[in-house]
Scaffold this active site. Structure first.
Site, PDB file in Angstrom:
ATOM      1  N   ARG A 223       0.831  -1.214   0.000  1.00  0.00           N
ATOM      2  CA  ARG A 223       0.000   0.000   0.000  1.00  0.00           C
ATOM      3  C   ARG A 223       0.864   1.262   0.000  1.00  0.00           C
ATOM      4  NH1 ARG A 223      -3.247  -3.521  -0.667  1.00  0.00           N
ATOM      5  NH2 ARG A 223      -5.375  -3.645   0.157  1.00  0.00           N
TER       6      ARG A 223
ATOM      7  N   SER B  83     -10.632  -0.421   2.827  1.00  0.00           N
ATOM      8  CA  SER B  83      -9.937  -0.616   4.111  1.00  0.00           C
ATOM      9  C   SER B  83      -9.564   0.743   4.686  1.00  0.00           C
ATOM     10  CB  SER B  83      -8.651  -1.413   3.920  1.00  0.00           C
ATOM     11  OG  SER B  83      -8.925  -2.650   3.342  1.00  0.00           O
TER      12      SER B  83
ATOM     13  N   GLU C  23      -5.182   4.141   6.453  1.00  0.00           N
ATOM     14  CA  GLU C  23      -4.783   3.934   5.063  1.00  0.00           C
ATOM     15  C   GLU C  23      -5.339   4.997   4.122  1.00  0.00           C
ATOM     16  OE1 GLU C  23      -5.245   1.749   1.190  1.00  0.00           O
ATOM     17  OE2 GLU C  23      -6.255   0.577   2.728  1.00  0.00           O
TER      18      GLU C  23
END
Ligand code: EPU
Length: 335
Positions: free
Chosen positions: A163, A235, A331
């Site tokens: 990520r 997420s 995130e």
């Protein structure tokens, strides 16, 4: 001179469906408009939106919101085994995956149904079901905001990680990704079907990229809320990576803790499991909530503000620190 729209609601431009306003607004349809637009807006703040699926908007924006709406997919070169495809940044990611499936080009089938735009996909190196974008990424073209020139970033220059990429770190906010080149596979394809849920779904079926995509779509639909129905940004937290000693301490207490060892002896654990264990799964505070089928996803049931969602996230972070001594890293981009 481009005519900029004024006081535009960004509700339909962010997948959380948060109502905030941007003082100025422009929908970019041609990459060539960028140079002129930046010249015209000299000295003013400009913020770029791709698909708006990885951001939480917490306040009105006083500058210019630029939504990248450029479209187009073209084949640059091909041989017997692979094809190099250039995709404009404003293309919808899942539409691009469908185009690949139709043409029988492999590599992105595990990434089906990820919300967002192609231009945003390298920024956080999108990933799902055992595959990350970097495995098919060849290069991207960017508009360098400072020099106002276009340049190319090859894969080795992008510092891709879990990520993560150079566009989230060293060059954060410095480039606008205008197109991405992907190296895709022609048949026979190399399939990634080891991920537990996919293995289960495909049992007894023959395997093709189309069937892997079907498995991914069905699993995602069963766990993840559709942003068109319930606002969310996928997420909300990253899965934490623990040192071995830390993990061992936790595992002693929670023997059912799912875990995925990394090659460097650290261990990744699912934040969704931690959040569920703390009792947050399915809770709702006003219109902010934690999804009932996947605790890693925070949701906006209707009219939550970004501040309310963030307050819930902070509550979760605080408790995770206390219960597990884990700092849950957010995130999505908080703006
Ligand atoms: N789990 C729970 N409770 C929950 C959620 C998960 O116990 O509420 C447990 C599951 O039982 C399973 C494990 O956690 O053992 C992993 O769950 P899942 O397969 O749903 O994946 P994840 O680690 O929670 C990551 C990505 C997702 C991606 C899936 C599938 C991150 C931050 N998230 O989630 O990405 O779709 O794997 O590969 O890495 C996104 O980035 O927006 C996203 C949805």
């Amino acid at each position: 001179m481009f005519k900029l729209e004024e006081n535009v609601s960004l509700k339909k431009y962010n997948s959380f469906g948060i109502q905030v306003f941007s003082k100025k607004f422009f929908l970019l349809t041609e990459t060539s408009q960028l140079k002129k637009l930046f010249k015209q807006s000299q000295g003013k703040s400009i913020r770029v939106h791709g698909g708006g699926s990885n951001m939480l908007l917490t306040k009105n924006y006083d500058g210019l919101t630029l939504v990248i709406g450029t479209k187009g997919i073209s084949i640059l070169s091909e041989d017997e085994v692979s094809v190099l495809v250039e995709v404009q940044a404003g293309e919808n990611w899942h539409e691009f995956v469908l185009w690949c499936l139709k043409n029988n080009y492999g590599g992105v089938e595990n990434l089906a149904l990820i919300p967002g735009s192609v231009g945003a996909s390298p920024i956080q190196n999108i990933g799902a079901y055992g595959v990350e974008l970097k495995s098919v990424f060849h290069s991207c073209e960017v508009f360098d905001i400072e020099t106002r020139c276009f340049k190319t970033f090859l894969k080795k220059e992008c510092d891709f990680g879990y990520r993560d990429s150079i566009f989230k770190n060293k060059r954060k906010g410095m480039d606008i990704i205008t197109s991405v080149c992907f190296q895709l596979q022609k048949a026979p394809h190399n399939l990634h079907v080891k991920y537990g849920d996919i293995q289960k779904y495909l049992e007894g079926k023959k395997h093709s990229i189309q069937e892997v995509a079907e498995a991914v779509i069905s699993i995602r639909k069963s766990k993840l809320p559709d942003p068109k129905e319930i606002g969310n940004g996928g997420s909300f937290f990253k899965n934490p990576v623990l040192k071995k000693e830390h993990f061992n301490r936790l595992f002693k207490k929670y023997s059912d803790l799912p875990h995925y060892p990394n090659p460097d002896s650290t261990i990744k654990i699912p934040a969704g499991w931690l959040i569920e264990k703390m009792g947050f799964k399915g809770i709702r505070e006003g219109d902010a909530g934690v999804h009932s089928k996947q605790a890693l996803v925070l949701v906006n049931y209707a009219n939550a503000t970004g501040i309310e969602i963030l307050a819930l996230a902070e509550k979760i972070q605080k408790m995770a620190k206390k219960e597990f001594d884990i700092t849950l890293e957010i995130e999505v981009n908080i703006l």
